[in-house]
Design a protein around this motif. Sequence first.
Motif, PDB file in Angstrom:
ATOM      1  N   ASN A  52       0.843  -1.199   0.000  1.00 16.92           N
ATOM      2  CA  ASN A  52       0.000   0.000   0.000  1.00 16.92           C
ATOM      3  C   ASN A  52       0.877   1.247   0.000  1.00 16.92           C
ATOM      4  OD1 ASN A  52      -2.533   1.381   0.150  1.00 16.92           O
ATOM      5  ND2 ASN A  52      -2.231   1.689   2.355  1.00 16.92           N
ATOM      6  N   ASN A  53       2.002   1.163  -0.729  1.00 15.54           N
ATOM      7  CA  ASN A  53       2.964   2.263  -0.832  1.00 15.54           C
ATOM      8  C   ASN A  53       3.549   2.664   0.529  1.00 15.54           C
ATOM      9  OD1 ASN A  53       2.621   2.566  -3.678  1.00 15.54           O
ATOM     10  ND2 ASN A  53       0.720   3.692  -3.300  1.00 15.54           N
ATOM     11  N   GLY A  54       3.579   1.704   1.459  1.00 13.89           N
ATOM     12  CA  GLY A  54       4.168   1.968   2.762  1.00 13.89           C
ATOM     13  C   GLY A  54       3.312   2.815   3.676  1.00 13.89           C
ATOM     14  N   GLU A  55       2.055   3.047   3.290  1.00 16.80           N
ATOM     15  CA  GLU A  55       1.170   3.892   4.086  1.00 16.80           C
ATOM     16  C   GLU A  55       0.353   3.048   5.066  1.00 16.80           C
ATOM     17  OE1 GLU A  55       1.053   7.177   4.044  1.00 16.80           O
ATOM     18  OE2 GLU A  55       2.639   7.251   2.511  1.00 16.80           O
ATOM     19  N   PHE A  56       0.384   3.424   6.343  1.00 20.38           N
ATOM     20  CA  PHE A  56      -0.423   2.734   7.342  1.00 20.38           C
ATOM     21  C   PHE A  56      -1.880   3.193   7.227  1.00 20.38           C
ATOM     22  CE2 PHE A  56       3.592   1.638   9.040  1.00 20.38           C
ATOM     23  CZ  PHE A  56       3.419   0.651   9.998  1.00 20.38           C
ATOM     24  N   PRO A  57      -2.839   2.278   7.396  1.00 16.42           N
ATOM     25  CA  PRO A  57      -4.250   2.692   7.447  1.00 16.42           C
ATOM     26  C   PRO A  57      -4.464   3.731   8.537  1.00 16.42           C
ATOM     27  CG  PRO A  57      -4.075   0.306   7.283  1.00 16.42           C
ATOM     28  CD  PRO A  57      -2.686   0.826   7.528  1.00 16.42           C
ATOM     29  N   GLN A  58      -5.474   4.564   8.369  1.00 17.33           N
ATOM     30  CA  GLN A  58      -5.707   5.673   9.286  1.00 17.33           C
ATOM     31  C   GLN A  58      -6.959   5.518  10.135  1.00 17.33           C
ATOM     32  OE1 GLN A  58      -3.552   8.595   9.727  1.00 17.33           O
ATOM     33  NE2 GLN A  58      -2.295   6.955   8.877  1.00 17.33           N
ATOM     34  N   THR A  59      -7.515   4.313  10.176  1.00 21.89           N
ATOM     35  CA  THR A  59      -8.657   4.061  11.056  1.00 21.89           C
ATOM     36  C   THR A  59      -8.379   2.826  11.903  1.00 21.89           C
ATOM     37  OG1 THR A  59      -9.871   2.593   9.543  1.00 21.89           O
ATOM     38  CG2 THR A  59     -10.216   4.983   9.291  1.00 21.89           C
ATOM     39  N   VAL A  60      -8.999   2.783  13.084  1.00 22.22           N
ATOM     40  CA  VAL A  60      -8.841   1.630  13.971  1.00 22.22           C
ATOM     41  C   VAL A  60      -9.335   0.369  13.286  1.00 22.22           C
ATOM     42  CG1 VAL A  60      -9.699   0.577  16.105  1.00 22.22           C
ATOM     43  CG2 VAL A  60      -8.923   2.945  16.114  1.00 22.22           C
ATOM     44  N   GLU A  61     -10.445   0.478  12.555  1.00 18.05           N
ATOM     45  CA  GLU A  61     -11.030  -0.699  11.897  1.00 18.05           C
ATOM     46  C   GLU A  61     -10.079  -1.282  10.857  1.00 18.05           C
ATOM     47  OE1 GLU A  61     -13.904   1.604  13.949  1.00 18.05           O
ATOM     48  OE2 GLU A  61     -12.559   2.234  12.318  1.00 18.05           O
ATOM     49  N   GLU A  62      -9.474  -0.420  10.043  1.00 17.82           N
ATOM     50  CA  GLU A  62      -8.564  -0.911   9.001  1.00 17.82           C
ATOM     51  C   GLU A  62      -7.279  -1.470   9.599  1.00 17.82           C
ATOM     52  OE1 GLU A  62      -9.140   1.713   5.043  1.00 17.82           O
ATOM     53  OE2 GLU A  62      -8.635   2.888   6.829  1.00 17.82           O
ATOM     54  N   LEU A  63      -6.749  -0.781  10.614  1.00 13.18           N
ATOM     55  CA  LEU A  63      -5.532  -1.278  11.251  1.00 13.18           C
ATOM     56  C   LEU A  63      -5.785  -2.607  11.952  1.00 13.18           C
ATOM     57  CD1 LEU A  63      -3.791   1.837  12.847  1.00 13.18           C
ATOM     58  CD2 LEU A  63      -2.761   0.228  11.246  1.00 13.18           C
ATOM     59  N   SER A  64      -6.923  -2.718  12.623  1.00 13.77           N
ATOM     60  CA  SER A  64      -7.240  -3.940  13.370  1.00 13.77           C
ATOM     61  C   SER A  64      -7.457  -5.138  12.457  1.00 13.77           C
ATOM     62  CB  SER A  64      -8.484  -3.721  14.233  1.00 13.77           C
ATOM     63  OG  SER A  64      -8.281  -2.695  15.166  1.00 13.77           O
ATOM     64  N   ALA A  65      -7.693  -4.885  11.192  1.00 11.11           N
ATOM     65  CA  ALA A  65      -7.894  -5.980  10.244  1.00 11.11           C
ATOM     66  C   ALA A  65      -6.566  -6.597   9.802  1.00 11.11           C
ATOM     67  CB  ALA A  65      -8.668  -5.478   9.020  1.00 11.11           C
ATOM     68  N   LEU A  66      -5.447  -5.949  10.118  1.00 10.30           N
ATOM     69  CA  LEU A  66      -4.139  -6.465   9.723  1.00 10.30           C
ATOM     70  C   LEU A  66      -3.671  -7.529  10.717  1.00 10.30           C
ATOM     71  CD1 LEU A  66      -2.431  -3.089   8.763  1.00 10.30           C
ATOM     72  CD2 LEU A  66      -3.227  -4.870   7.193  1.00 10.30           C
ATOM     73  N   PRO A  67      -2.877  -8.506  10.255  1.00  9.57           N
ATOM     74  CA  PRO A  67      -2.423  -9.588  11.141  1.00  9.57           C
ATOM     75  C   PRO A  67      -1.663  -9.064  12.355  1.00  9.57           C
ATOM     76  CG  PRO A  67      -1.978 -10.145   8.850  1.00  9.57           C
ATOM     77  CD  PRO A  67      -2.436  -8.719   8.859  1.00  9.57           C
ATOM     78  N   GLY A  68      -2.096  -9.500  13.537  1.00  9.39           N
ATOM     79  CA  GLY A  68      -1.368  -9.193  14.754  1.00  9.39           C
ATOM     80  C   GLY A  68      -1.654  -7.841  15.376  1.00  9.39           C
ATOM     81  N   ILE A  69      -2.541  -7.058  14.771  1.00  8.22           N
ATOM     82  CA  ILE A  69      -2.865  -5.742  15.327  1.00  8.22           C
ATOM     83  C   ILE A  69      -4.274  -5.774  15.893  1.00  8.22           C
ATOM     84  CG2 ILE A  69      -3.213  -3.286  14.853  1.00  8.22           C
ATOM     85  CD1 ILE A  69      -1.087  -3.399  12.767  1.00  8.22           C
ATOM     86  N   GLY A  70      -4.397  -5.579  17.188  1.00 10.77           N
ATOM     87  CA  GLY A  70      -5.697  -5.535  17.834  1.00 10.77           C
ATOM     88  C   GLY A  70      -6.163  -4.102  18.026  1.00 10.77           C
ATOM     89  N   ARG A  71      -7.286  -3.960  18.661  1.00 17.10           N
ATOM     90  CA  ARG A  71      -7.895  -2.635  18.842  1.00 17.10           C
ATOM     91  C   ARG A  71      -6.994  -1.701  19.642  1.00 17.10           C
ATOM     92  NH1 ARG A  71     -13.729  -1.733  21.907  1.00 17.10           N
ATOM     93  NH2 ARG A  71     -13.699   0.558  21.975  1.00 17.10           N
ATOM     94  N   SER A  72      -6.391  -2.196  20.706  1.00 15.67           N
ATOM     95  CA  SER A  72      -5.552  -1.342  21.536  1.00 15.67           C
ATOM     96  C   SER A  72      -4.285  -0.915  20.802  1.00 15.67           C
ATOM     97  CB  SER A  72      -5.186  -2.060  22.842  1.00 15.67           C
ATOM     98  OG  SER A  72      -4.482  -1.199  23.703  1.00 15.67           O
ATOM     99  N   THR A  73      -3.642  -1.841  20.103  1.00 18.02           N
ATOM    100  CA  THR A  73      -2.439  -1.500  19.338  1.00 18.02           C
ATOM    101  C   THR A  73      -2.771  -0.487  18.253  1.00 18.02           C
ATOM    102  OG1 THR A  73      -1.445  -3.665  19.761  1.00 18.02           O
ATOM    103  CG2 THR A  73      -0.609  -2.438  17.876  1.00 18.02           C
ATOM    104  N   ALA A  74      -3.899  -0.681  17.584  1.00 16.51           N
ATOM    105  CA  ALA A  74      -4.325   0.273  16.557  1.00 16.51           C
ATOM    106  C   ALA A  74      -4.527   1.657  17.163  1.00 16.51           C
ATOM    107  CB  ALA A  74      -5.611  -0.218  15.903  1.00 16.51           C
ATOM    108  N   GLY A  75      -5.166   1.710  18.343  1.00 20.21           N
ATOM    109  CA  GLY A  75      -5.374   2.985  19.010  1.00 20.21           C
ATOM    110  C   GLY A  75      -4.065   3.662  19.381  1.00 20.21           C
ATOM    111  N   ALA A  76      -3.087   2.876  19.838  1.00 23.06           N
ATOM    112  CA  ALA A  76      -1.790   3.438  20.210  1.00 23.06           C
ATOM    113  C   ALA A  76      -1.078   4.025  18.991  1.00 23.06           C
ATOM    114  CB  ALA A  76      -0.924   2.361  20.858  1.00 23.06           C
ATOM    115  N   ILE A  77      -1.105   3.318  17.881  1.00 21.51           N
ATOM    116  CA  ILE A  77      -0.463   3.808  16.657  1.00 21.51           C
ATOM    117  C   ILE A  77      -1.085   5.127  16.222  1.00 21.51           C
ATOM    118  CG2 ILE A  77      -0.100   3.343  14.192  1.00 21.51           C
ATOM    119  CD1 ILE A  77      -0.077   0.317  14.944  1.00 21.51           C
ATOM    120  N   LEU A  78      -2.414   5.178  16.194  1.00 23.04           N
ATOM    121  CA  LEU A  78      -3.102   6.365  15.689  1.00 23.04           C
ATOM    122  C   LEU A  78      -3.001   7.549  16.643  1.00 23.04           C
ATOM    123  CD1 LEU A  78      -6.266   4.675  14.143  1.00 23.04           C
ATOM    124  CD2 LEU A  78      -4.260   5.568  12.949  1.00 23.04           C
TER     125      LEU A  78
END
Length: 355
Positions: A99-125
């Motif tokens: 995805n051109n090295g771009e991280f998703p910008q929503t909790v839902e999209e990040l949480s759909a990636l392997p190994g990333i849960g809701r809390s980790t997604a929240g911390a990243i964002l």
Amino acid sequence: MPPEQFQKQLLAWFDIHGRKDLPWQQNISPYRVWLSEIMLQQTQVVSVIAYFNRFVTRFPTVQALAEAGLDEVLQHWAGLGYYARARNLHKTAQLIAGNNGEFPQTVEELSALPGIGRSTAGAILSIACGQSQSILDGNVKRVLTRFHGVRGWPGETKVATRLWRISSEYTPQKRCGDYTQAMMDLGATLCTRSKPRCTSCPVIDGCEAYKLNLTSQLPEPKPRKTLPVKQVFFLVLQDRQHRLLLERRPPAGIWGGLWSLPEFADRQQLRDWCLQQDYQLSEPTELPVHRHGFSHYQLEYIPILATLQNPINYVMEANSAVWYKPSDIHSLGLPAPVKRLLQHNYLEDHDDKND
């Protein structure tokens, strides 16, 4: 205590006492925050620092991680345990690189990636992107459980749902990255699992657990179960050139993708396997029983040391088992207990012989 007052007092404490010199707090990016959050799962900060520094030196960007082979990723992860984290890290890096090295910008999209849960997604964002997103890692669970006097094991769905609601209510719209880090710091440095330093806490005046003298009882522990014990035999087999036989474990399951010793359920299965391979062994030496704990069971393993008497030069099963020189083994991704076993009983002596 209203959320606004909680935020104000916590951030004022963080500005003076918060940790700001951890490696992942420098040159903040979604990649570095993500990597640190994955490493910090089930692992103490003091242990993660050295691993993080080595990892980002070798894989400074998500693209570099995506382009690396899984073997090398596992090698840099070896010793941190919970190796599914490393495999998921590699898979997700490849998806993000696509995805051109771009991280998703929503909790839902990040949480759909392997190994990333809701809390980790929240911390990243929140930390890397400045979004107002709540988290609920182990430290935050402990802080909120005590502050609100929440009874029950936080892993229960009902309790976890309540804690997520509280976490969302208390997460500010501004300085959300600092707030997220402050909550982690509060749990890690003051509101610790044992011997919490309550009198230094910036929000002690609103803490229900402190008022009711329940800090030692909250959070309530998970109902205890007696862990089953699984016994296996590891064959530590060397040939006349002092090479050691290692097998790559299946990609899924315990130690997935790492190199390990041939494993057997009992002595007879080990003997039968050697006959099938036409291996003639010296009189084997059985070492004392070792034990390694996993979250769901205890692994009891008995090392069997032996030397191959007849020359065998072929590689078995399409590279799933390989004879390695001692000097090459150091660069492999090995499970921590296997690495310790080889270092204590094999590698040091044979490295000396090959110097």
